[in-house]
Design a protein around this motif. Structure first.
Motif, mmCIF file in Angstrom:
data_model
loop_
_atom_site.group_PDB
_atom_site.id
_atom_site.type_symbol
_atom_site.label_atom_id
_atom_site.label_comp_id
_atom_site.label_asym_id
_atom_site.label_seq_id
_atom_site.Cartn_x
_atom_site.Cartn_y
_atom_site.Cartn_z
ATOM 1 N N ALA A 1 0.834 -1.203 0.000
ATOM 2 C CA ALA A 1 0.000 0.000 0.000
ATOM 3 C C ALA A 1 0.867 1.250 0.000
ATOM 4 O O ALA A 1 2.034 1.233 0.392
ATOM 5 C CB ALA A 1 -0.916 0.001 1.218
ATOM 6 N N PHE A 2 0.265 2.358 -0.441
ATOM 7 C CA PHE A 2 0.958 3.644 -0.419
ATOM 8 C C PHE A 2 0.456 4.457 0.774
ATOM 9 O O PHE A 2 -0.676 4.263 1.249
ATOM 10 C CB PHE A 2 0.732 4.392 -1.736
ATOM 11 N N SER B 1 -4.391 5.002 7.332
ATOM 12 C CA SER B 1 -4.811 5.931 8.384
ATOM 13 C C SER B 1 -3.580 6.553 9.024
ATOM 14 O O SER B 1 -2.445 6.087 8.836
ATOM 15 C CB SER B 1 -5.618 5.184 9.452
ATOM 16 N N GLY B 2 -3.787 7.591 9.823
ATOM 17 C CA GLY B 2 -2.669 8.209 10.524
ATOM 18 C C GLY B 2 -1.963 7.232 11.456
ATOM 19 O O GLY B 2 -0.731 7.214 11.554
ATOM 20 N N ARG C 1 2.761 3.738 12.505
ATOM 21 C CA ARG C 1 3.323 2.408 12.723
ATOM 22 C C ARG C 1 4.346 2.059 11.642
ATOM 23 O O ARG C 1 5.352 1.397 11.918
ATOM 24 C CB ARG C 1 2.211 1.362 12.786
ATOM 25 N N VAL C 2 4.112 2.515 10.420
ATOM 26 C CA VAL C 2 5.128 2.339 9.370
ATOM 27 C C VAL C 2 6.394 3.113 9.733
ATOM 28 O O VAL C 2 7.517 2.625 9.554
ATOM 29 C CB VAL C 2 4.594 2.788 7.996
ATOM 30 N N ALA C 3 6.212 4.328 10.265
ATOM 31 C CA ALA C 3 7.378 5.117 10.677
ATOM 32 C C ALA C 3 8.155 4.396 11.783
ATOM 33 O O ALA C 3 9.393 4.440 11.824
ATOM 34 C CB ALA C 3 6.930 6.502 11.155
ATOM 35 N N LEU D 1 -2.396 12.333 15.959
ATOM 36 C CA LEU D 1 -3.397 11.334 15.607
ATOM 37 C C LEU D 1 -4.762 11.678 16.177
ATOM 38 O O LEU D 1 -4.873 12.276 17.250
ATOM 39 C CB LEU D 1 -2.972 9.955 16.141
ATOM 40 N N ASP D 2 -5.802 11.248 15.464
ATOM 41 C CA ASP D 2 -7.149 11.321 16.021
ATOM 42 C C ASP D 2 -7.208 10.412 17.251
ATOM 43 O O ASP D 2 -6.546 9.367 17.293
ATOM 44 C CB ASP D 2 -8.180 10.851 14.987
ATOM 45 N N PRO D 3 -7.995 10.775 18.246
ATOM 46 C CA PRO D 3 -8.012 10.007 19.502
ATOM 47 C C PRO D 3 -8.251 8.514 19.319
ATOM 48 O O PRO D 3 -7.663 7.697 20.026
ATOM 49 C CB PRO D 3 -9.152 10.661 20.287
#
Length: 261
Positions: A149-150, A155-156, A161-163, A184-186
């Motif tokens: 995936a790109f 999602s944020g 998690r990729v970071a 991030l959103d809560p």
């Protein structure tokens, strides 16, 4: 691990200022192997600047950072110390990975390539080996199924998690987290904190700046409370968060815990 275990990372008398503004005023801390250290404090207290100085994204005005027996960012030469260039610093920075508030993923690369790029470019790892490492790190953050995936399809929380997987792919000795959930959103915060909890239980050596006080209490081996560029108090999570000795700490933590009750 006991009190006699040598520190993996040591920060001695760290100072940083921008013009007349003194942001860090003599920070001393250490991190032992396998420990999670959490930095708490109000905005502007110097927490993020401290992290950025540890791996020389910001150059300290004074002080020393040691990783084991290696002095970070400086070299003794001709009876005096000189700052290392960015090229000279690159191997040291690989030993101290950093996860930022924002994700900084390459939008034109898929998830696997984002994670593999560092080992390929910085460590000259063969592409096949780097991809195997990337998939292994993505498995750790529960995103192996998103390897193709790109970033703009994630999602944020998934991007963060990729970071984290990208930081792990550096195979660092220490990981620095600079408020990894603040953007991030809560409803997405929990999935990132769950990964960080897994890493702590795995015995990774980590320093984390966070406003998630309850998470710090559950996960951190030690907590440091900073205010005005100084360490106000430090100790175990139970000591600092549950039984703070300084009025400034009590006031801050009381407000933070009330907001998240």
């Amino acid at each position: 691990m006991n009190d006699s275990t040598p520190a993996l990372l040591r920060v001695n008398d760290l100072h940083k200022q921008y013009g007349a503004l003194e942001v860090l005023k003599g920070i001393n801390l250490d991190l032992k192997p396998g420990q999670t250290l959490s930095l708490l404090g109000p905005s502007g207290s110097g927490k993020s600047t401290c992290l950025r100085c540890i791996n020389y994204l910001e150059k300290p005005n004074q002080g020393e950072i040691w990783l084991g027996d290696e002095l970070i960012g400086q070299r003794q030469q001709g009876g005096r110390r000189r700052l290392l260039s960015d090229r000279e610093m690159a191997p040291q920075r690989r030993e101290i990975a950093m996860v930022f508030q924002l994700f900084y993923l390459w939008p034109h690369l898929n998830v696997r390539d984002n994670v593999a790029l560092g080992p390929i470019k910085a460590q000259h790892m063969p592409r096949k080996q780097a991809y195997e490492l990337a998939d292994e790190m993505l498995e750790k953050v529960h995103l192996r199924h998103k390897a193709e995936a790109f970033p703009d399809h994630l999602s944020g929380g998934q991007q963060q998690r990729v970071a984290i997987a990208r930081a792990l792919a550096q195979q660092p000795k220490v990981i620095l987290f600079d408020e990894p959930t603040s953007a991030l959103d809560p409803e997405l915060v929990g999935e990132v904190l769950s990964v960080i909890r897994d890493l702590a239980e795995e015995g990774r050596s980590m320093i984390m700046v966070t406003h998630e006080v309850r998470f710090a209490r559950d996960v951190a081996d030690r907590v440091i409370f900073m205010d005005g560029g100084k360490i106000i108090e430090q100790g175990s999570a139970a000591q600092v968060i549950d039984q703070p000795s300084h009025e400034r700490t009590r006031s801050f933590l009381g407000r933070m815990l009330a907001e998240t009750a």
